[in-house]
Enzyme design. Structure first.
Site, PDB file in Angstrom:
ATOM      1  N   ASN A  29      -3.616   6.118  -2.156  1.00  0.00           N
ATOM      2  CA  ASN A  29      -3.423   6.206  -0.705  1.00  0.00           C
ATOM      3  C   ASN A  29      -2.828   7.539  -0.263  1.00  0.00           C
ATOM      4  O   ASN A  29      -3.065   7.985   0.861  1.00  0.00           O
ATOM      5  CB  ASN A  29      -2.581   5.038  -0.194  1.00  0.00           C
ATOM      6  CG  ASN A  29      -3.419   3.773  -0.060  1.00  0.00           C
ATOM      7  OD1 ASN A  29      -4.643   3.845  -0.007  1.00  0.00           O
ATOM      8  ND2 ASN A  29      -2.771   2.629  -0.008  1.00  0.00           N
TER       9      ASN A  29
ATOM     10  N   SER B  19       0.824  -1.212   0.000  1.00  0.00           N
ATOM     11  CA  SER B  19       0.000   0.000   0.000  1.00  0.00           C
ATOM     12  C   SER B  19       0.851   1.251   0.000  1.00  0.00           C
ATOM     13  O   SER B  19       0.383   2.311  -0.390  1.00  0.00           O
ATOM     14  CB  SER B  19      -0.831   0.087   1.272  1.00  0.00           C
ATOM     15  OG  SER B  19      -1.409  -1.100   1.615  1.00  0.00           O
TER      16      SER B  19
ATOM     17  N   GLU C 137      -3.008   0.270  -9.687  1.00  0.00           N
ATOM     18  CA  GLU C 137      -1.915   1.224  -9.885  1.00  0.00           C
ATOM     19  C   GLU C 137      -0.680   0.421 -10.285  1.00  0.00           C
ATOM     20  O   GLU C 137      -0.305  -0.526  -9.588  1.00  0.00           O
ATOM     21  CB  GLU C 137      -1.636   1.997  -8.593  1.00  0.00           C
ATOM     22  CG  GLU C 137      -2.760   2.955  -8.221  1.00  0.00           C
ATOM     23  CD  GLU C 137      -2.548   3.637  -6.871  1.00  0.00           C
ATOM     24  OE1 GLU C 137      -2.882   4.817  -6.752  1.00  0.00           O
ATOM     25  OE2 GLU C 137      -2.063   2.982  -5.929  1.00  0.00           O
TER      26      GLU C 137
ATOM     27  N   HIS D  88      -0.628  -2.363  -7.394  1.00  0.00           N
ATOM     28  CA  HIS D  88      -1.433  -2.080  -6.204  1.00  0.00           C
ATOM     29  C   HIS D  88      -2.920  -2.185  -6.544  1.00  0.00           C
ATOM     30  O   HIS D  88      -3.458  -1.353  -7.270  1.00  0.00           O
ATOM     31  CB  HIS D  88      -1.086  -0.683  -5.663  1.00  0.00           C
ATOM     32  CG  HIS D  88      -1.779  -0.370  -4.384  1.00  0.00           C
ATOM     33  ND1 HIS D  88      -2.261   0.873  -4.074  1.00  0.00           N
ATOM     34  CD2 HIS D  88      -2.090  -1.161  -3.320  1.00  0.00           C
ATOM     35  CE1 HIS D  88      -2.833   0.838  -2.888  1.00  0.00           C
ATOM     36  NE2 HIS D  88      -2.743  -0.376  -2.405  1.00  0.00           N
TER      37      HIS D  88
HETATM   38  N1  3HC Z   1     -16.720 -11.179  -4.549  1.00  0.00           N
HETATM   39  C1  3HC Z   1     -17.932 -11.315  -5.131  1.00  0.00           C
HETATM   40  N2  3HC Z   1     -18.981 -10.558  -4.808  1.00  0.00           N
HETATM   41  C2  3HC Z   1     -18.810  -9.628  -3.846  1.00  0.00           C
HETATM   42  C3  3HC Z   1     -17.579  -9.430  -3.187  1.00  0.00           C
HETATM   43  C4  3HC Z   1     -16.509 -10.255  -3.571  1.00  0.00           C
HETATM   44  N3  3HC Z   1     -15.312 -10.152  -3.000  1.00  0.00           N
HETATM   45  N4  3HC Z   1     -17.724  -8.427  -2.278  1.00  0.00           N
HETATM   46  C5  3HC Z   1     -18.994  -8.023  -2.367  1.00  0.00           C
HETATM   47  N5  3HC Z   1     -19.646  -8.737  -3.313  1.00  0.00           N
HETATM   48  C6  3HC Z   1     -21.026  -8.634  -3.720  1.00  0.00           C
HETATM   49  C7  3HC Z   1     -21.929  -8.460  -2.521  1.00  0.00           C
HETATM   50  O1  3HC Z   1     -22.179  -9.701  -1.899  1.00  0.00           O
HETATM   51  C8  3HC Z   1     -23.156  -7.851  -3.130  1.00  0.00           C
HETATM   52  O2  3HC Z   1     -23.975  -8.845  -3.698  1.00  0.00           O
HETATM   53  P1  3HC Z   1     -25.562  -8.809  -3.424  1.00  0.00           P
HETATM   54  O3  3HC Z   1     -26.030  -7.574  -4.123  1.00  0.00           O
HETATM   55  O4  3HC Z   1     -26.049 -10.064  -4.066  1.00  0.00           O
HETATM   56  O5  3HC Z   1     -25.739  -8.779  -1.939  1.00  0.00           O
HETATM   57  C9  3HC Z   1     -22.574  -7.001  -4.268  1.00  0.00           C
HETATM   58  O6  3HC Z   1     -21.235  -7.482  -4.490  1.00  0.00           O
HETATM   59  C10 3HC Z   1     -22.500  -5.562  -3.918  1.00  0.00           C
HETATM   60  O7  3HC Z   1     -21.995  -5.438  -2.587  1.00  0.00           O
HETATM   61  P2  3HC Z   1     -22.771  -4.599  -1.492  1.00  0.00           P
HETATM   62  O8  3HC Z   1     -24.155  -5.033  -1.303  1.00  0.00           O
HETATM   63  O9  3HC Z   1     -21.913  -4.556  -0.269  1.00  0.00           O
HETATM   64  O10 3HC Z   1     -23.009  -3.233  -2.210  1.00  0.00           O
HETATM   65  P3  3HC Z   1     -22.151  -1.997  -2.540  1.00  0.00           P
HETATM   66  O11 3HC Z   1     -22.833  -1.443  -3.731  1.00  0.00           O
HETATM   67  O12 3HC Z   1     -22.039  -1.172  -1.302  1.00  0.00           O
HETATM   68  O13 3HC Z   1     -20.670  -2.385  -3.001  1.00  0.00           O
HETATM   69  C11 3HC Z   1     -18.404  -1.960  -2.420  1.00  0.00           C
HETATM   70  C12 3HC Z   1     -19.675  -2.724  -2.102  1.00  0.00           C
HETATM   71  C13 3HC Z   1     -17.949  -2.225  -3.855  1.00  0.00           C
HETATM   72  C14 3HC Z   1     -17.352  -2.477  -1.453  1.00  0.00           C
HETATM   73  C15 3HC Z   1     -18.685  -0.431  -2.269  1.00  0.00           C
HETATM   74  O14 3HC Z   1     -19.255  -0.171  -1.028  1.00  0.00           O
HETATM   75  C16 3HC Z   1     -17.432   0.388  -2.434  1.00  0.00           C
HETATM   76  O15 3HC Z   1     -16.997   0.670  -3.533  1.00  0.00           O
HETATM   77  N6  3HC Z   1     -16.829   0.806  -1.285  1.00  0.00           N
HETATM   78  C17 3HC Z   1     -15.581   1.543  -1.290  1.00  0.00           C
HETATM   79  C18 3HC Z   1     -14.441   0.583  -1.308  1.00  0.00           C
HETATM   80  C19 3HC Z   1     -13.122   1.279  -1.440  1.00  0.00           C
HETATM   81  O16 3HC Z   1     -13.002   2.481  -1.453  1.00  0.00           O
HETATM   82  N7  3HC Z   1     -12.081   0.453  -1.566  1.00  0.00           N
HETATM   83  C20 3HC Z   1     -10.731   0.936  -1.637  1.00  0.00           C
HETATM   84  C21 3HC Z   1     -10.125   0.884  -0.273  1.00  0.00           C
HETATM   85  S1  3HC Z   1      -8.508   1.515  -0.260  1.00  0.00           S
HETATM   86  C22 3HC Z   1      -7.556   0.198  -0.622  1.00  0.00           C
HETATM   87  O17 3HC Z   1      -8.000  -0.911  -0.837  1.00  0.00           O
HETATM   88  C23 3HC Z   1      -6.112   0.468  -0.695  1.00  0.00           C
HETATM   89  C24 3HC Z   1      -5.353  -0.233   0.391  1.00  0.00           C
HETATM   90  O18 3HC Z   1      -3.981  -0.152   0.050  1.00  0.00           O
HETATM   91  C25 3HC Z   1      -5.555   0.407   1.758  1.00  0.00           C
END
Ligand code: 3HC
Length: 297
Positions: free
Chosen positions: A198, A127, A160, A148
């Site tokens: 990040n 990260s 990235e 990343h």
């Molecule tokens: N595999 C398959 N399906 C998945 C899954 C996975 N890993 N994770 C979630 N799903 C499915 C869910 O089960 C759900 O299915 P359903 O509709 O049948 O229940 C569907 O995908 C949508 O999930 P949610 O109901 O939770 O609905 P959201 O529309 O809220 O989507 C999310 C979830 C995509 C996580 C959204 O909330 C999002 O984009 N959040 C922000 C995440 C973010 O910013 N990530 C970056 C973090 S920073 C990082 O990673 C960097 C690191 O270095 C720190």
């Protein structure tokens, strides 16, 4: 070089997702873990996730039921689990997704440098640590990039692709093409602290924590404000829980050590306190919020 055989070291939160998207992208993938129990857990998550993704595609009419079944079967058949790093010797690309500890990562790449064939490209999913230091440790600075991915890897569309001053153009192009084959949109970045996302995201999360600590607004109102005011899918405190408070703290501490005078990298006391209490977010069932699996309870 076209990437056909991929090794992923670490089958945890990020690693299992990388294994899955590489397999969905048509690569043969070897997932390496240190213990059978960790490997089994990662492979079980992949099984569940690919079935869910396939059923969604079928539901939306993007694939027929047979195509959905074929996608699941092909993805799972492309993945092999292993507890032996020597199995990675002839991979085209090896991606590291282990614990965020620079010394541990450097030691791993030094070992891989002795195991893998000369053609193998190395990548770290770190990260925030400097790619150049791991590249140096690997003994193959020209064949090293950062790749990343974002959590959840299966759903987030970005990767990235990070180059150092020594990364070969061909290696960089192969890594970008691999990201595209996995269904991601790559952005290129230099080897800077936190790369693009990040470097912007973590100081933003810190500001939200500081607001909460000062009592400017409740955690719910801070999150709602950013969701409804800026269209973010999650507010900053929910997102910190989602990423992991320990991960966020590790990123900040690493930056603070290297750039002690940068105000954006100050570590909030509240973050230190919650991590010390074992409240790491979603993964432990409690951070700023209480969690039941993937959902806030
Ligand atoms: N595999 C398959 N399906 C998945 C899954 C996975 N890993 N994770 C979630 N799903 C499915 C869910 O089960 C759900 O299915 P359903 O509709 O049948 O229940 C569907 O995908 C949508 O999930 P949610 O109901 O939770 O609905 P959201 O529309 O809220 O989507 C999310 C979830 C995509 C996580 C959204 O909330 C999002 O984009 N959040 C922000 C995440 C973010 O910013 N990530 C970056 C973090 S920073 C990082 O990673 C960097 C690191 O270095 C720190």
């Amino acid at each position: 070089m076209q990437i056909k055989k991929v090794g992923v070291i670490g089958c945890g939160l990020m690693g299992h997702g990388i294994v899955q998207i590489a397999a969905q992208g048509g690569c043969e993938v070897i997932a390496v873990e240190t213990e059978q129990a960790f490997l089994d857990k990662g492979l079980a998550r992949i099984d569940k996730s690919v079935k869910k993704l396939a059923s969604k595609l079928v539901e939306k009419g993007k694939k027929s039921a047979e195509e959905g079944e074929a996608m699941v079967a092909k993805t799972l058949a492309s993945i092999t689990g292993s507890l032996d790093k020597n199995d990675l010797a002839d991979c085209d690309l090896v991606i590291e997704a282990i614990v965020e500890d620079l010394d541990v990562k450097k030691a791993l790449f030094a070992e891989l440098g002795g195991i893998c064939e000369d053609k193998t490209i190395f990548a770290s999913n770190t990260s925030s640590f400097p790619i150049a230091e791991m590249a140096e440790a690997s003994g193959r600075k020209q064949r090293f990039v950062g790749l990343h991915f974002f959590n959840p890897v299966q759903l987030m569309r970005l990767v990235e692709v990070v180059r150092t001053a020594d990364t070969d153009e061909d290696v960089f192009a192969s890594a970008r093409a691999f990201g595209e084959a996995c269904g991601k949109s790559p952005v290129s970045c230099k080897d800077t602290p936190g790369f693009v996302v990040n470097r912007l995201l973590v100081p933003y999360m810190v500001q939200a924590l500081n607001m909460l600590e000062r009592g400017d607004a409740s955690k719910e109102d801070i999150d709602t404000a950013m969701q409804l005011g800026c269209g973010h899918p999650m507010g900053p405190l929910t997102l910190t829980d989602y990423v992991g408070l320990d991960t966020t703290l590790a990123i900040l501490r690493g930056w603070k050590d290297r750039y002690p005078t940068e105000p954006a990298f100050e570590v909030p006391a509240l973050l230190e306190q919650l991590v010390a209490e074992g409240k790491l977010g979603r993964k432990t069932g409690e951070g700023f919020y209480k969690w039941d699996g993937d959902k806030k309870s």
